[in-house]
Design a protein around this motif. Sequence first.
Motif, PDB file in Angstrom:
ATOM      1  N   LEU A 139      -1.586  19.658  -8.459  1.00 49.47           N
ATOM      2  CA  LEU A 139      -1.218  18.374  -7.868  1.00 49.47           C
ATOM      3  C   LEU A 139      -1.381  17.269  -8.895  1.00 49.47           C
ATOM      4  CD1 LEU A 139      -3.195  18.653  -4.504  1.00 49.47           C
ATOM      5  CD2 LEU A 139      -0.762  19.054  -4.837  1.00 49.47           C
ATOM      6  N   PRO A 140      -0.499  16.269  -8.869  1.00 48.67           N
ATOM      7  CA  PRO A 140      -0.679  15.147  -9.787  1.00 48.67           C
ATOM      8  C   PRO A 140      -1.836  14.267  -9.330  1.00 48.67           C
ATOM      9  CG  PRO A 140       1.183  14.745  -8.351  1.00 48.67           C
ATOM     10  CD  PRO A 140       0.705  16.138  -8.057  1.00 48.67           C
ATOM     11  N   ARG A 141      -2.581  13.780 -10.291  1.00 48.15           N
ATOM     12  CA  ARG A 141      -3.613  12.801  -9.970  1.00 48.15           C
ATOM     13  C   ARG A 141      -2.897  11.458  -9.813  1.00 48.15           C
ATOM     14  NH1 ARG A 141      -9.364  11.571 -12.881  1.00 48.15           N
ATOM     15  NH2 ARG A 141      -9.879   9.836 -11.509  1.00 48.15           N
ATOM     16  N   THR A 142      -3.032  10.862  -8.639  1.00 51.61           N
ATOM     17  CA  THR A 142      -2.288   9.637  -8.367  1.00 51.61           C
ATOM     18  C   THR A 142      -3.005   8.807  -7.316  1.00 51.61           C
ATOM     19  OG1 THR A 142      -0.097   8.762  -7.830  1.00 51.61           O
ATOM     20  CG2 THR A 142      -0.829  10.645  -6.559  1.00 51.61           C
ATOM     21  N   LYS A 143      -2.610   7.558  -7.218  1.00 47.55           N
ATOM     22  CA  LYS A 143      -3.134   6.667  -6.186  1.00 47.55           C
ATOM     23  C   LYS A 143      -1.942   6.015  -5.506  1.00 47.55           C
ATOM     24  CE  LYS A 143      -6.550   3.101  -5.363  1.00 47.55           C
ATOM     25  NZ  LYS A 143      -7.597   2.272  -5.964  1.00 47.55           N
ATOM     26  N   ILE A 144      -1.937   6.072  -4.178  1.00 49.12           N
ATOM     27  CA  ILE A 144      -0.865   5.501  -3.376  1.00 49.12           C
ATOM     28  C   ILE A 144      -1.468   4.387  -2.539  1.00 49.12           C
ATOM     29  CG2 ILE A 144       0.828   5.960  -1.555  1.00 49.12           C
ATOM     30  CD1 ILE A 144       0.563   8.942  -2.349  1.00 49.12           C
ATOM     31  N   SER A 145      -0.821   3.232  -2.518  1.00 49.76           N
ATOM     32  CA  SER A 145      -1.284   2.167  -1.634  1.00 49.76           C
ATOM     33  C   SER A 145      -0.096   1.391  -1.111  1.00 49.76           C
ATOM     34  CB  SER A 145      -2.271   1.244  -2.351  1.00 49.76           C
ATOM     35  OG  SER A 145      -1.663   0.617  -3.447  1.00 49.76           O
ATOM     36  N   SER A 146      -0.279   0.808   0.056  1.00 44.61           N
ATOM     37  CA  SER A 146       0.780  -0.007   0.645  1.00 44.61           C
ATOM     38  C   SER A 146       0.160  -1.072   1.530  1.00 44.61           C
ATOM     39  CB  SER A 146       1.754   0.851   1.449  1.00 44.61           C
ATOM     40  OG  SER A 146       1.132   1.318   2.623  1.00 44.61           O
ATOM     41  N   MET A 147       0.895  -2.167   1.715  1.00 49.31           N
ATOM     42  CA  MET A 147       0.482  -3.215   2.634  1.00 49.31           C
ATOM     43  C   MET A 147       1.695  -3.570   3.492  1.00 49.31           C
ATOM     44  SD  MET A 147      -1.489  -6.808   2.005  1.00 49.31           S
ATOM     45  CE  MET A 147      -0.219  -7.508   0.978  1.00 49.31           C
ATOM     46  N   VAL A 148       1.505  -3.591   4.802  1.00 46.72           N
ATOM     47  CA  VAL A 148       2.596  -3.843   5.733  1.00 46.72           C
ATOM     48  C   VAL A 148       2.189  -4.967   6.673  1.00 46.72           C
ATOM     49  CG1 VAL A 148       4.014  -2.821   7.561  1.00 46.72           C
ATOM     50  CG2 VAL A 148       3.270  -1.411   5.642  1.00 46.72           C
ATOM     51  N   ASN A 149       3.088  -5.921   6.883  1.00 54.11           N
ATOM     52  CA  ASN A 149       2.879  -6.967   7.880  1.00 54.11           C
ATOM     53  C   ASN A 149       3.268  -6.383   9.234  1.00 54.11           C
ATOM     54  OD1 ASN A 149       2.956  -9.195   9.589  1.00 54.11           O
ATOM     55  ND2 ASN A 149       3.667 -10.560   7.977  1.00 54.11           N
ATOM     56  N   LEU A 150       2.347  -6.402  10.202  1.00 56.36           N
ATOM     57  CA  LEU A 150       2.562  -5.756  11.493  1.00 56.36           C
ATOM     58  C   LEU A 150       3.091  -6.686  12.578  1.00 56.36           C
ATOM     59  CD1 LEU A 150      -0.623  -3.500  11.664  1.00 56.36           C
ATOM     60  CD2 LEU A 150       1.686  -2.849  10.990  1.00 56.36           C
ATOM     61  N   GLN A 151       3.498  -7.902  12.233  1.00 59.25           N
ATOM     62  CA  GLN A 151       3.939  -8.858  13.251  1.00 59.25           C
ATOM     63  C   GLN A 151       5.095  -8.308  14.084  1.00 59.25           C
ATOM     64  OE1 GLN A 151       4.838 -12.797  11.870  1.00 59.25           O
ATOM     65  NE2 GLN A 151       5.598 -13.458  13.851  1.00 59.25           N
ATOM     66  N   LYS A 152       6.095  -7.729  13.433  1.00 58.43           N
ATOM     67  CA  LYS A 152       7.266  -7.207  14.148  1.00 58.43           C
ATOM     68  C   LYS A 152       6.868  -6.081  15.114  1.00 58.43           C
ATOM     69  CE  LYS A 152      11.680  -5.059  12.959  1.00 58.43           C
ATOM     70  NZ  LYS A 152      12.539  -4.676  11.842  1.00 58.43           N
ATOM     71  N   GLN A 153       6.011  -5.161  14.644  1.00 53.74           N
ATOM     72  CA  GLN A 153       5.594  -4.037  15.490  1.00 53.74           C
ATOM     73  C   GLN A 153       4.735  -4.507  16.663  1.00 53.74           C
ATOM     74  OE1 GLN A 153       5.476  -4.109  12.179  1.00 53.74           O
ATOM     75  NE2 GLN A 153       6.629  -2.352  11.450  1.00 53.74           N
ATOM     76  N   LEU A 154       3.828  -5.468  16.407  1.00 50.93           N
ATOM     77  CA  LEU A 154       2.984  -5.977  17.489  1.00 50.93           C
ATOM     78  C   LEU A 154       3.796  -6.771  18.502  1.00 50.93           C
ATOM     79  CD1 LEU A 154      -0.164  -6.984  15.407  1.00 50.93           C
ATOM     80  CD2 LEU A 154       0.049  -5.059  16.996  1.00 50.93           C
ATOM     81  N   ALA A 155       4.787  -7.521  18.027  1.00 44.58           N
ATOM     82  CA  ALA A 155       5.662  -8.262  18.943  1.00 44.58           C
ATOM     83  C   ALA A 155       6.432  -7.295  19.832  1.00 44.58           C
ATOM     84  CB  ALA A 155       6.608  -9.163  18.158  1.00 44.58           C
ATOM     85  N   ALA A 156       6.864  -6.158  19.277  1.00 44.50           N
ATOM     86  CA  ALA A 156       7.583  -5.157  20.062  1.00 44.50           C
ATOM     87  C   ALA A 156       6.691  -4.561  21.154  1.00 44.50           C
ATOM     88  CB  ALA A 156       8.117  -4.057  19.153  1.00 44.50           C
ATOM     89  N   LEU A 157       5.374  -4.578  20.936  1.00 47.64           N
ATOM     90  CA  LEU A 157       4.423  -4.083  21.939  1.00 47.64           C
ATOM     91  C   LEU A 157       4.037  -5.160  22.950  1.00 47.64           C
ATOM     92  CD1 LEU A 157       2.060  -2.000  19.622  1.00 47.64           C
ATOM     93  CD2 LEU A 157       3.723  -1.111  21.265  1.00 47.64           C
TER      94      LEU A 157
END
Length: 187
Positions: free
Chosen positions: A87-105
């Motif tokens: 396996l490759p040694r790697t780091k994955i990261s992400s940041m997501v704004n949840l306003q759209k998903q929370l509004a849908a709920l």
Amino acid sequence: NQDLRSFLGTKYTKVPMMHRLGVYRHYEDMENMVQVLELGLWEGKASMVLLLPFHVESLARLDRLLTPDRVEKWLEKLNSTSMALSLPRTKISSMVNLQKQLAALGLVDAWNETSADFSATSSLGQGKLHLGAVLHWTSLELAPESGSKDGMHEDEDVQKPKIFYADHSFIILVRDSSTGALLMIGL
């Protein structure tokens, strides 16, 4: 152990590749041409599922296969198997704004400056407060670990291991072990 090897993502690069022998939960879906490998995380509280296409390809085809039913079927078919992992040694990261998903709920007033009032949660005394953003940040690092906890069984007798050589693009799923909830997807 690890060494530098070629990895094909959008182009060939040299990456540190980690190698391990052990017994892991594995399944080969011959029809959809994908290997499925599960590794335990955090002393079994979660697991990481790697989806590796048989051949170098765009992940668009594999992404289209990712339905809850298909993932569940893959997980049901996993068997403990002697494996040689790279396996490759790697780091994955992400940041997501949840306003759209929370509004849908149904959480819509929390963003409105006139109708939202979170002043009771603050000691600032600034009057009405509203949400400006709800961000979800995720990070996962594939790196060598000391010891053989978390589902890694290097001390077991490995006979005629199958190869899981991740030298091209693959998908990572992180799941909660007790609920099965999907915590992260990474490409």
